[in-house]
Motif scaffolding. Structure first.
Motif, PDB file in Angstrom:
ATOM      1  N   ALA A  86     -28.931  32.544  17.793  1.00  0.00           N
ATOM      2  CA  ALA A  86     -28.822  32.997  16.398  1.00  0.00           C
ATOM      3  C   ALA A  86     -27.610  33.858  16.087  1.00  0.00           C
ATOM      4  CB  ALA A  86     -30.087  33.780  16.028  1.00  0.00           C
ATOM      5  N   PHE A  87     -26.951  34.422  17.108  1.00  0.00           N
ATOM      6  CA  PHE A  87     -25.927  35.419  16.808  1.00  0.00           C
ATOM      7  C   PHE A  87     -24.555  34.802  16.562  1.00  0.00           C
ATOM      8  CE2 PHE A  87     -27.660  39.824  17.881  1.00  0.00           C
ATOM      9  CZ  PHE A  87     -28.954  39.457  17.518  1.00  0.00           C
ATOM     10  N   GLY A  88     -24.568  33.766  15.725  1.00  0.00           N
ATOM     11  CA  GLY A  88     -23.376  33.206  15.135  1.00  0.00           C
ATOM     12  C   GLY A  88     -23.646  32.898  13.672  1.00  0.00           C
ATOM     13  N   ALA A  89     -24.851  33.262  13.219  1.00  0.00           N
ATOM     14  CA  ALA A  89     -25.260  32.920  11.856  1.00  0.00           C
ATOM     15  C   ALA A  89     -24.362  33.567  10.811  1.00  0.00           C
ATOM     16  CB  ALA A  89     -26.717  33.324  11.626  1.00  0.00           C
ATOM     17  N   HIS A  90     -23.768  34.719  11.143  1.00  0.00           N
ATOM     18  CA  HIS A  90     -22.885  35.379  10.171  1.00  0.00           C
ATOM     19  C   HIS A  90     -21.700  34.487   9.783  1.00  0.00           C
ATOM     20  CE1 HIS A  90     -21.295  36.322  14.172  1.00  0.00           C
ATOM     21  NE2 HIS A  90     -20.116  36.391  13.592  1.00  0.00           N
ATOM     22  N   ALA A  91     -21.288  33.593  10.700  1.00  0.00           N
ATOM     23  CA  ALA A  91     -20.160  32.692  10.404  1.00  0.00           C
ATOM     24  C   ALA A  91     -20.521  31.662   9.329  1.00  0.00           C
ATOM     25  CB  ALA A  91     -19.706  31.981  11.677  1.00  0.00           C
ATOM     26  N   PHE A  92     -21.819  31.454   9.093  1.00  0.00           N
ATOM     27  CA  PHE A  92     -22.282  30.494   8.087  1.00  0.00           C
ATOM     28  C   PHE A  92     -22.480  31.140   6.716  1.00  0.00           C
ATOM     29  CE2 PHE A  92     -23.090  28.327  11.966  1.00  0.00           C
ATOM     30  CZ  PHE A  92     -23.258  26.977  11.700  1.00  0.00           C
ATOM     31  N   ALA A  93     -22.318  32.459   6.629  1.00  0.00           N
ATOM     32  CA  ALA A  93     -22.593  33.169   5.378  1.00  0.00           C
ATOM     33  C   ALA A  93     -21.722  32.623   4.250  1.00  0.00           C
ATOM     34  CB  ALA A  93     -22.344  34.661   5.556  1.00  0.00           C
ATOM     35  N   GLY A  94     -22.358  32.325   3.125  1.00  0.00           N
ATOM     36  CA  GLY A  94     -21.651  31.768   1.988  1.00  0.00           C
ATOM     37  C   GLY A  94     -21.405  30.275   2.068  1.00  0.00           C
ATOM     38  N   ARG A  95     -21.703  29.685   3.221  1.00  0.00           N
ATOM     39  CA  ARG A  95     -21.468  28.248   3.423  1.00  0.00           C
ATOM     40  C   ARG A  95     -22.782  27.481   3.617  1.00  0.00           C
ATOM     41  NH1 ARG A  95     -16.492  27.562   5.912  1.00  0.00           N
ATOM     42  NH2 ARG A  95     -16.819  25.311   5.720  1.00  0.00           N
ATOM     43  N   ALA A  96     -23.775  28.160   4.123  1.00  0.00           N
ATOM     44  CA  ALA A  96     -25.063  27.517   4.388  1.00  0.00           C
ATOM     45  C   ALA A  96     -26.186  28.482   4.058  1.00  0.00           C
ATOM     46  CB  ALA A  96     -25.160  27.082   5.855  1.00  0.00           C
ATOM     47  N   THR A  97     -27.322  27.949   3.682  1.00  0.00           N
ATOM     48  CA  THR A  97     -28.517  28.757   3.440  1.00  0.00           C
ATOM     49  C   THR A  97     -29.265  28.898   4.762  1.00  0.00           C
ATOM     50  OG1 THR A  97     -28.685  27.929   1.175  1.00  0.00           O
ATOM     51  CG2 THR A  97     -30.664  28.921   2.143  1.00  0.00           C
ATOM     52  N   TYR A  98     -29.441  30.155   5.219  1.00  0.00           N
ATOM     53  CA  TYR A  98     -30.058  30.439   6.515  1.00  0.00           C
ATOM     54  C   TYR A  98     -31.522  30.774   6.298  1.00  0.00           C
ATOM     55  CZ  TYR A  98     -30.733  32.884  11.027  1.00  0.00           C
ATOM     56  OH  TYR A  98     -31.180  33.301  12.266  1.00  0.00           O
ATOM     57  N   LEU A  99     -32.426  29.974   6.878  1.00  0.00           N
ATOM     58  CA  LEU A  99     -33.842  30.188   6.687  1.00  0.00           C
ATOM     59  C   LEU A  99     -34.580  30.251   8.015  1.00  0.00           C
ATOM     60  CD1 LEU A  99     -35.469  26.897   5.330  1.00  0.00           C
ATOM     61  CD2 LEU A  99     -33.056  27.018   5.881  1.00  0.00           C
ATOM     62  N   VAL A 100     -35.511  31.210   8.102  1.00  0.00           N
ATOM     63  CA  VAL A 100     -36.320  31.397   9.312  1.00  0.00           C
ATOM     64  C   VAL A 100     -37.720  31.844   8.903  1.00  0.00           C
ATOM     65  CG1 VAL A 100     -34.304  32.086  10.692  1.00  0.00           C
ATOM     66  CG2 VAL A 100     -35.744  33.848   9.656  1.00  0.00           C
ATOM     67  N   ASN A 101     -38.637  31.809   9.855  1.00  0.00           N
ATOM     68  CA  ASN A 101     -39.996  32.273   9.617  1.00  0.00           C
ATOM     69  C   ASN A 101     -40.057  33.806   9.637  1.00  0.00           C
ATOM     70  OD1 ASN A 101     -39.488  31.687  12.519  1.00  0.00           O
ATOM     71  ND2 ASN A 101     -41.452  32.688  12.781  1.00  0.00           N
ATOM     72  N   ARG A 102     -41.139  34.343   9.069  1.00  0.00           N
ATOM     73  CA  ARG A 102     -41.279  35.790   8.881  1.00  0.00           C
ATOM     74  C   ARG A 102     -41.192  36.567  10.191  1.00  0.00           C
ATOM     75  NH1 ARG A 102     -40.851  38.423   4.339  1.00  0.00           N
ATOM     76  NH2 ARG A 102     -42.097  36.757   3.366  1.00  0.00           N
ATOM     77  N   ALA A 103     -41.866  36.092  11.228  1.00  0.00           N
ATOM     78  CA  ALA A 103     -41.865  36.837  12.498  1.00  0.00           C
ATOM     79  C   ALA A 103     -40.483  36.851  13.132  1.00  0.00           C
ATOM     80  CB  ALA A 103     -42.895  36.233  13.457  1.00  0.00           C
ATOM     81  N   GLN A 104     -39.723  35.759  12.988  1.00  0.00           N
ATOM     82  CA  GLN A 104     -38.362  35.753  13.523  1.00  0.00           C
ATOM     83  C   GLN A 104     -37.480  36.725  12.751  1.00  0.00           C
ATOM     84  OE1 GLN A 104     -34.562  32.755  14.350  1.00  0.00           O
ATOM     85  NE2 GLN A 104     -36.547  31.868  13.914  1.00  0.00           N
ATOM     86  N   ALA A 105     -37.631  36.773  11.433  1.00  0.00           N
ATOM     87  CA  ALA A 105     -36.879  37.741  10.640  1.00  0.00           C
ATOM     88  C   ALA A 105     -37.219  39.170  11.070  1.00  0.00           C
ATOM     89  CB  ALA A 105     -37.179  37.548   9.152  1.00  0.00           C
ATOM     90  N   ASP A 106     -38.490  39.417  11.357  1.00  0.00           N
ATOM     91  CA  ASP A 106     -38.895  40.742  11.832  1.00  0.00           C
ATOM     92  C   ASP A 106     -38.268  41.053  13.188  1.00  0.00           C
ATOM     93  OD1 ASP A 106     -40.410  41.046   9.550  1.00  0.00           O
ATOM     94  OD2 ASP A 106     -42.322  40.579  10.522  1.00  0.00           O
ATOM     95  N   ASP A 107     -38.219  40.052  14.077  1.00  0.00           N
ATOM     96  CA  ASP A 107     -37.571  40.245  15.375  1.00  0.00           C
ATOM     97  C   ASP A 107     -36.092  40.599  15.208  1.00  0.00           C
ATOM     98  OD1 ASP A 107     -39.644  39.929  17.196  1.00  0.00           O
ATOM     99  OD2 ASP A 107     -39.335  37.781  17.451  1.00  0.00           O
ATOM    100  N   LEU A 108     -35.414  39.884  14.321  1.00  0.00           N
ATOM    101  CA  LEU A 108     -33.998  40.159  14.088  1.00  0.00           C
ATOM    102  C   LEU A 108     -33.806  41.595  13.625  1.00  0.00           C
ATOM    103  CD1 LEU A 108     -32.938  36.837  12.325  1.00  0.00           C
ATOM    104  CD2 LEU A 108     -31.930  37.739  14.440  1.00  0.00           C
ATOM    105  N   GLY A 109     -34.645  42.036  12.693  1.00  0.00           N
ATOM    106  CA  GLY A 109     -34.509  43.383  12.175  1.00  0.00           C
ATOM    107  C   GLY A 109     -34.867  44.460  13.177  1.00  0.00           C
ATOM    108  N   ALA A 110     -35.917  44.224  13.954  1.00  0.00           N
ATOM    109  CA  ALA A 110     -36.403  45.254  14.870  1.00  0.00           C
ATOM    110  C   ALA A 110     -35.658  45.291  16.202  1.00  0.00           C
ATOM    111  CB  ALA A 110     -37.900  45.042  15.128  1.00  0.00           C
ATOM    112  N   LYS A 111     -35.190  44.122  16.681  1.00  0.00           N
ATOM    113  CA  LYS A 111     -34.649  44.039  18.038  1.00  0.00           C
ATOM    114  C   LYS A 111     -33.217  43.533  18.114  1.00  0.00           C
ATOM    115  CE  LYS A 111     -39.219  42.626  19.734  1.00  0.00           C
ATOM    116  NZ  LYS A 111     -39.929  41.557  20.467  1.00  0.00           N
ATOM    117  N   GLY A 112     -32.711  43.026  16.999  1.00  0.00           N
ATOM    118  CA  GLY A 112     -31.406  42.379  17.045  1.00  0.00           C
ATOM    119  C   GLY A 112     -30.301  43.262  17.586  1.00  0.00           C
TER     120      GLY A 112
END
Length: 298
Positions: A86-112
């Motif tokens: 997942a740690f290349g998703a910033h390169a897609f910003a503005g070019r692609a819509t990035y979608l994930v499930n709630r628990a994965q979003a929580d993992d990114l926020g808490a542990k990323g």
């Protein structure tokens, strides 16, 4: 393989292979910390599955996706929050819509942020790949399931519940019979247990086994694992068999009150003897530690 010997986790998009109509796989070629990456097309949009680690890898994947899309809308999803996925998703910003499930979003926020720091300590090649990398921020977060209409092709994003991480999701392409598993399944290596107490203990060997039995029952034609060669549904049954083996051998020894370090030593030797060709032997002890904790909590 030691951390100092880890090769550069470079994604090589020139190896992309079309495994079904308008469905490409960029294979990981058994390079550590390189995931299998998918590009799935429909009449109106294209979905990218995984980014590779860091900006340069992700930019290559994005360029290939743009070439495939030829003006179609771009979406991005990731199977879980770990940096090589997942740690290349910033390169897609503005070019692609990035979608994930709630628990994965929580993992990114808490542990990323902590995982980003930890991975930067895995050697110079890894640190260079992560130079300038950012913790991803999804554009769309869904709860129970998400059916993405690419135009004449529906792709199903399905959270599986706690297993390899809290936020695992699989990606199903029903018309092609293809299933992307992320690190719930690998080929040619021992299951990756990110058991890092006290900082991260969300992996569950018991629930992971339940997930794998359920996925195996669905009998997809093609399974794309997180790492290793794609194959048939036997990938899922083989992983389930290994997790059951790991659980049973660990719990049998804990039932006899053997100390955890002795359990780990015995189980490691036994499983290497049974699977001498598999890589990732360092994950056996992590799996034993996880299952010892789950044995105590029964």
């Amino acid at each position: 393989m030691t951390e100092e010997q880890l090769p550069d986790p470079a994604v090589r998009v020139t190896d992309a292979d079309e495994i079904a109509r308008d469905l490409l796989i960029v294979p990981n070629r058994d390079v550590p910390l390189v995931p299998n990456i998918g590009i799935i097309g429909g009449a109106e949009a294209v979905l990218v599955v995984e980014t590779g680690m860091g900006t340069a890898n992700a930019e290559q994947v994005l360029a290939l996706a743009d070439e495939v899309a030829r003006g179609r809308r771009l979406f991005l999803t990731t199977t879980h929050f770990h940096p090589e996925h997942a740690f290349g998703a910033h390169a897609f910003a503005g070019r692609a819509t990035y979608l994930v499930n709630r628990a994965q979003a929580d993992d990114l926020g808490a542990k990323g942020a902590a995982y980003l720091q930890m991975f930067r300590g895995l050697g110079d090649a890894i640190a260079r790949r992560l130079d300038g990398a950012e913790v991803p921020v999804p554009d769309v977060v869904y709860d129970d399931a998400y059916d993405l209409d690419l135009g004449g092709r529906i792709v199903r994003l399905r959270p599986t519940g706690r297993g390899h991480t809290r936020g695992d999701q699989v990606i199903e392409v029903p018309d092609a019979g293809v299933l992307f598993t992320g690190d719930l399944a690998e080929t040619g290596q021992f299951a990756i247990f990110p058991w890092f107490p006290p900082h991260d203990t969300d992996v569950s060997g018991v629930r992971w086994l339940t997930v794998m039995d359920r996925l195996a029952a669905s009998r997809p034609a093609v399974v794309v694992p997180g790492h290793g060669a794609p194959g048939g549904p036997e990938i899922l049954t083989d992983v389930a068999a290994y997790l059951r083996e790991l659980r049973d051998e660990t719990w049998r020894r804990r039932d006899s009150a053997l100390a955890e370090d002795a359990v780990a030593a015995e189980v490691r030797a036994l499983l290497i003897e049974r699977h001498p060709e598999w890589s990732g032997r360092e994950w056996i002890e992590r799996g034993v530690g996880c299952l010892c904790a789950e044995h105590a909590a029964r």
